[in-house]
Design an enzyme around this catalytic site. Structure first.
Site: not given
Ligand code: PMT
Length: 409
Positions: A214-217, A282
């Site tokens: 995943s990512n930091y959004s 994102a």
């Protein structure tokens, strides 16, 4: 900016809950914004805050009985209802909400409510179990069906020391909602009544049942946009990855998804009915080719090799589907060659507008409450650079440019 509360007549109904103390701050803020405030208190409200406080802050005697006992002066709820440009009930207890929903006119506040021709804003405040009770939920729905605007309670610590939903909305947010209401009434946005889809948050790409890419959004930027566009009267639906933020504006719909594939499917399904789509999510560009059905064990000496495959580019596929009367807005999150990369994305994905944010700018991008953006438009090839602002303010700047583009379509 025009002051849309200047000279407005606000009847402030205060009922008997601990949040009644916030009515003092609300009165102060409304008066400061130029409104005339007429407080109307229930008998129970006076147990929590004195009429003297509200009459001093509003500059008007508080009304709470049908007549003044020693003089016999009659207080006309009909005149009060007609005088009001808006009525705000803050805090609104379960009891008063029930009386309003059922038309139980046994006090000055409810009779004024029944006589009011102006919009009515209801700010519930109570303990979490009362808030969640089917009776309260049904009564609030009933008030909504009468056209009243519910300014929803927030989650947090309550007077009972329990934590949950039931805190009255902050006075600052109530004032903002009123300002927006009057702004929309006086200068309706071209987006009013338009269907807007926003993608927000991250996607999660499963490796196995316990792990994902995943990512930091956090969804803060996308949800700020949803709130802003809904406040301008748009009919907003958010296709959202897993986030903990929630919309604060009434009427914003949220469809939860997890992976890029799910987000792509939902976005493509909704886009044909939309006037505007804003791609703020994102989205993971790659996903594990073959997620394991069982937890990958730490076995053997070699770490497992993760084979990735490409995810669909959702914005690009919507760009292909886009009709002439639809507006497609994308974001570009960059770390280098910002303007050049953003412009290329705008061309490749057939976006009408791209909101560039760079991780090289402090306070911009993921997770922060602020952002610093440059907005590029395709038609006129213009670039608008903005300073660091709160995400709510950035949403306002983006919405202003969407309105402009939408009018010029
Ligand atoms: O959620 P926050 O914590 O508030 O953070 C906000 C944000 C940084 C996520 C937001 O401001 C932002 O920049 N969103 C876009 C992030 C991104 O993925 O940018 P990109 O440059 O990789 O993608 C370009 C555009 O294509 C974006 O509109 C993106 O939504 C879209 N895209 C990308 C990949 C993909 N597979 N499908 C897409 O639709």
């Amino acid at each position: 900016m025009a002051n849309f509360l200047q000279g407005k007549h606000i009847v402030l109904g205060v009922t008997g809950g601990i949040a009644a103390y916030k009515a003092a701050v609300l009165t102060r803020l409304l008066v400061k914004a130029g409104a005339e405030v007429q407080p109307v208190m229930t008998a129970a409200a006076k147990e929590f805050i004195t009429p003297l406080t509200l009459s001093t802050l509003s500059g008007k005697p508080v009304i709470s009985e049908f007549f003044t006992r020693n003089t016999g002066e009659w207080h006309s709820h009909v005149d009060l209802g007609l005088w009001a440009d808006a009525m705000v009930v803050a805090p609104a207890t379960a009891c008063t909400i029930g009386k309003m929903a059922g038309g139980v006119a046994d006090n000055m506040l409810v009779t004024t409510y029944l006589s009011a021709k102006a919009p009515v804003f209801v700010c519930p405040a109570m303990d979490l179990d009362m808030m969640a009770h089917p009776s309260t939920v049904a009564n609030l729905r009933r008030l909504e069906s009468y056209g009243n605007i519910i300014i929803d309670a927030a989650e947090g610590e309550l007077a009972s020391h329990l934590t949950g939903k039931g805190r009255m909305a902050e006075p600052e947010d109530i004032v903002k909602t009123l300002e927006r209401y009057f702004r929309n009434a006086q200068c309706p946005s071209p987006l009013s009544g338009r269907k807007v889809m926003i993608t927000a948050g991250p996607t999660r790409e499963k490796i196995d049942p316990v792990r994902y890419i995943s990512n930091y959004s956090t969804g803060k930027m996308g949800y700020a946009l949803a709130d802003e566009l809904a406040a301008r009267g748009a009919d907003v639906i958010v296709v959202s990855g897993p986030v903990s933020v929630k919309p604060t504006q009434p009427g914003v719909k949220v469809v939860g998804v997890e992976s890029a594939l799910e987000m792509a499917e939902k976005s493509r399904e909704l886009f044909p009915q939309c006037d505007v789509a804003v791609m703020c999510a994102a989205v993971a560009d790659y996903r594990p080719a073959a997620p394991s059905a069982t937890k990958i064990k730490r076995e053997g000496n070699e770490p497992p090799q993760l084979q990735l495959v490409e995810n669909p580019d959702i914005a690009r596929s919507l760009g292909e589907m886009k009709q002439d009367d639809q507006l497609l807005v994308g974001f570009a999150l960059e770390t280098d060659h910002e303007n050049e990369n953003a412009r290329k994305k705008m061309q490749r994905k057939k976006l009408d507008m791209v909101v560039l944010n760079s991780l090289r700018d402090a306070g911009a991008g993921f997770g922060t409450d602020t952002n610093k953006v440059t907005i590029l438009t395709r038609k006129d090839n213009v670039s608008h650079e903005f300073p660091l602002k709160s995400k709510a303010e950035v949403a306002g700047d983006i919405a202003d440019l969407i309105e402009l583009l939408y009018c010029n379509e």
